[in-house]
Scaffold this motif. Structure first.
Motif, PDB file in Angstrom:
ATOM      1  N   GLU A  71      42.413  41.094  38.462  1.00  0.00           N
ATOM      2  CA  GLU A  71      42.752  42.434  38.943  1.00  0.00           C
ATOM      3  C   GLU A  71      41.990  43.543  38.223  1.00  0.00           C
ATOM      4  N   ALA A  72      41.672  43.332  36.936  1.00  0.00           N
ATOM      5  CA  ALA A  72      41.127  44.462  36.162  1.00  0.00           C
ATOM      6  C   ALA A  72      39.863  45.067  36.795  1.00  0.00           C
ATOM      7  N   PRO A  73      38.845  44.256  37.146  1.00  0.00           N
ATOM      8  CA  PRO A  73      37.662  44.884  37.759  1.00  0.00           C
ATOM      9  C   PRO A  73      37.965  45.523  39.116  1.00  0.00           C
ATOM     10  N   ALA A 144      56.864  48.074  32.476  1.00  0.00           N
ATOM     11  CA  ALA A 144      55.884  49.065  32.036  1.00  0.00           C
ATOM     12  C   ALA A 144      54.976  49.369  33.224  1.00  0.00           C
ATOM     13  N   ASP A 145      54.547  50.627  33.381  1.00  0.00           N
ATOM     14  CA  ASP A 145      53.630  50.943  34.485  1.00  0.00           C
ATOM     15  C   ASP A 145      52.231  50.484  34.089  1.00  0.00           C
ATOM     16  N   GLY A 146      51.409  50.195  35.068  1.00  0.00           N
ATOM     17  CA  GLY A 146      50.027  49.790  34.761  1.00  0.00           C
ATOM     18  C   GLY A 146      49.949  48.314  34.450  1.00  0.00           C
ATOM     19  N   LEU A 147      48.747  47.856  34.184  1.00  0.00           N
ATOM     20  CA  LEU A 147      48.522  46.422  33.984  1.00  0.00           C
ATOM     21  C   LEU A 147      48.866  46.046  32.554  1.00  0.00           C
ATOM     22  N   ALA A 148      49.744  45.059  32.398  1.00  0.00           N
ATOM     23  CA  ALA A 148      50.066  44.584  31.059  1.00  0.00           C
ATOM     24  C   ALA A 148      49.970  43.064  31.032  1.00  0.00           C
ATOM     25  N   PHE A 285      53.484  43.449  44.488  1.00  0.00           N
ATOM     26  CA  PHE A 285      52.254  43.096  45.191  1.00  0.00           C
ATOM     27  C   PHE A 285      51.158  42.917  44.162  1.00  0.00           C
ATOM     28  N   ASN A 286      50.269  41.969  44.410  1.00  0.00           N
ATOM     29  CA  ASN A 286      49.061  41.853  43.595  1.00  0.00           C
ATOM     30  C   ASN A 286      47.856  42.000  44.500  1.00  0.00           C
TER      31      ASN A 286
END
Ligand code: AMP
Ligand code: GLY
Length: 426
Positions: A71-73, A144-148, A285-286
């Motif tokens: 997901e990061a990129p 937590a919001d955002g990617l962890a 969702f991802n």
């Protein structure tokens, strides 16, 4: 066709393995890839955060299609950068990937378009968050919001646990960095989880075979959440009727909503669902394939993955491209001792070739490294051992027979992958 796959985990190994079966694919690069893929792909050690650099490389190597695993990129905008260079790429734009990148965006989108999900409140103040938890009581879920890295979620069974999680995320410790500046506090949903991954070109949406992950580290779904300790497909909890309902009330409305919001979505949309009787709600969702769901879904795909992915990227997806084998697949994740907390690296693995030699068994490498010609551990989740057979029971037996041949010090894995399916099918 020359294809580049971005990523180096078990999911990407599976994508590479499946793409290698396509008669259309003449060459695969994996960036950075890993030792498990070396027979199928040329591994190129580029920085996957350097999006411009990746695009330049893809141009120089005349890559026909780039496929993005993690997901990061995607959230960082790799698809936008590649498209700006006129390159073909499978995956959503940064604006569409926010469906995973921001839990708050995703929850608010679902609320706006009436997509069923747990009720929630967004808090950016610790005291306000604590007051809300006290008002609602436990069980309750804190995110937590955002990617962890899948670890920023606490399913608190007691109020004390919930308050402690808030303190960790929002207090001075800031366990998940800036992802803890705002949290989503969510209704606890009871039921059975199911992952429905879908191919879409933005208009046509084709569901894959439903899969079930095993998030908790220990047998009987005990212990802390992990990235996923194993998976199987098809998941019988998702009946054909429920699948239709998911497409009609969840997946299609969300794809249409994203288009309406000026964020058209293409690539793989992963719906994480909670099922209880006839009720079906979204957990998350991802914006990408699931890991380890991919390790059981793609081995059952009878269609040509390269053709499907190219069709998603070019807006020409058609349902008849996506066909499924009537078989079942089970994947057992072998993890490093200590995972999901800290774990050692660099431990020698034996028995890989013996396990891989078994019929209809594939050992996908999630976190391995080659040192002086030997394969060693290099991550929390080390291997995804997948077996394919006529039934889930048989696939499970075969997967564990393969696992039994593999050794590394401290290895741990669940012994009960697919238990819910086996209970249901009894
Ligand atoms: P997420 O990252 O949102 O998928 O959350 C990780 C895991 O936490 C999910 O796969 C579920 O097992 C669990 N979880 C998340 N949200 C809820 C909820 N509202 N109710 C119950 N379990 C949840
Ligand atoms: N298996 C869960 C995920 O990929 O997020």
């Amino acid at each position: 066709m020359k294809v580049a796959v971005i990523g180096g985990g078990g999911r990407e190994h599976t994508i590479v393995w499946k793409l290698a079966q396509s008669p259309k694919v003449e060459k695969i690069y994996a960036i950075p890839g890993g030792p498990g893929m070396k027979k199928l792909a040329e591994c190129v050690p580029l920085d996957t955060n350097d999006l411009e650099g990746l695009a330049q490389w893809a141009k120089e190597h005349a890559i026909d299609l780039t496929v993005v695993g993690p997901e990061a990129p995607l959230v960082a905008g790799i698809v936008d950068v590649f498209k700006a260079h006129g390159l073909m790429i499978f995956g959503p734009s940064a604006k569409a990937a926010e469906i995973e990148g921001s839990k708050i965006f995703s929850k608010e989108l679902m609320e706006k378009y009436g997509v069923p999900t747990a009720f929630f409140k967004v808090c950016s103040d610790l005291e306000e968050a604590k007051a809300y938890v006290r008002e609602k009581g436990a069980p309750i879920v804190i995110k937590a919001d955002g990617l962890a890295a899948g670890k920023g979620v606490v399913v608190a069974m007691t109020e004390a646990e919930a308050l402690e999680a808030l303190e960790e995320m929002m207090g001075t410790e800031h366990k998940f960095g800036s992802a803890g500046n705002r949290v989503v506090i969510e209704e606890f949903m009871d039921g059975e989880e199911c992952s429905l991954l879908c191919f879409t070109d933005g208009r046509t949406i084709v569901p894959m075979i439903p899969a079930q992950d095993h998030k908790r580290v220990n047998d009987g779904d005990q212990g802390p959440n992990t990235g996923g300790m194993g998976a199987y497909a098809p998941a019988p909890v998702m009946t054909d009727a429920l699948k239709q309902k998911t497409m009609d009330t969840i997946v299609r409305p969300v794809v249409e909503a994203l288009a309406r919001e000026g964020r058209p979505y293409s690539g793989c949309l992963y719906a994480g669902l909670m099922i209880k009787g006839d009720s079906i709600k979204v957990v998350e969702f991802n914006c990408r394939f699931g890991d380890p769901e991919t390790q059981v879904v793609l081995p059952l795909l009878d269609g040509d993955l390269a053709e499907i992915m190219m069709a998603c990227a070019t807006g020409t997806l058609s349902p008849d491209m996506v066909r499924w084998s009537p078989k079942a697949a089970v994947c057992v994740v072998m993890a490093s001792g200590g995972y999901p907390a800290s774990y050692p690296k660099g431990i020698a693995i034996t028995g890989l070739a013996e396990a891989d030699a078994l019929k209809d068994v594939v050992v996908f490498h999630a976190g391995t490294k080659e040192v002086d010609g030997r394969i060693v551990t290099n991550g929390g989740r080390v291997l995804g051992v997948t077996a394919i057979d006529d039934s889930i029971a048989r696939a499970k037996e075969r997967a564990y027979a393969a696992v039994d041949r593999i050794h590394f010090e401290g290895a741990h894995y669940r012994r009960d992958i697919a238990w819910r399916a086996l209970k249901r099918l009894k």
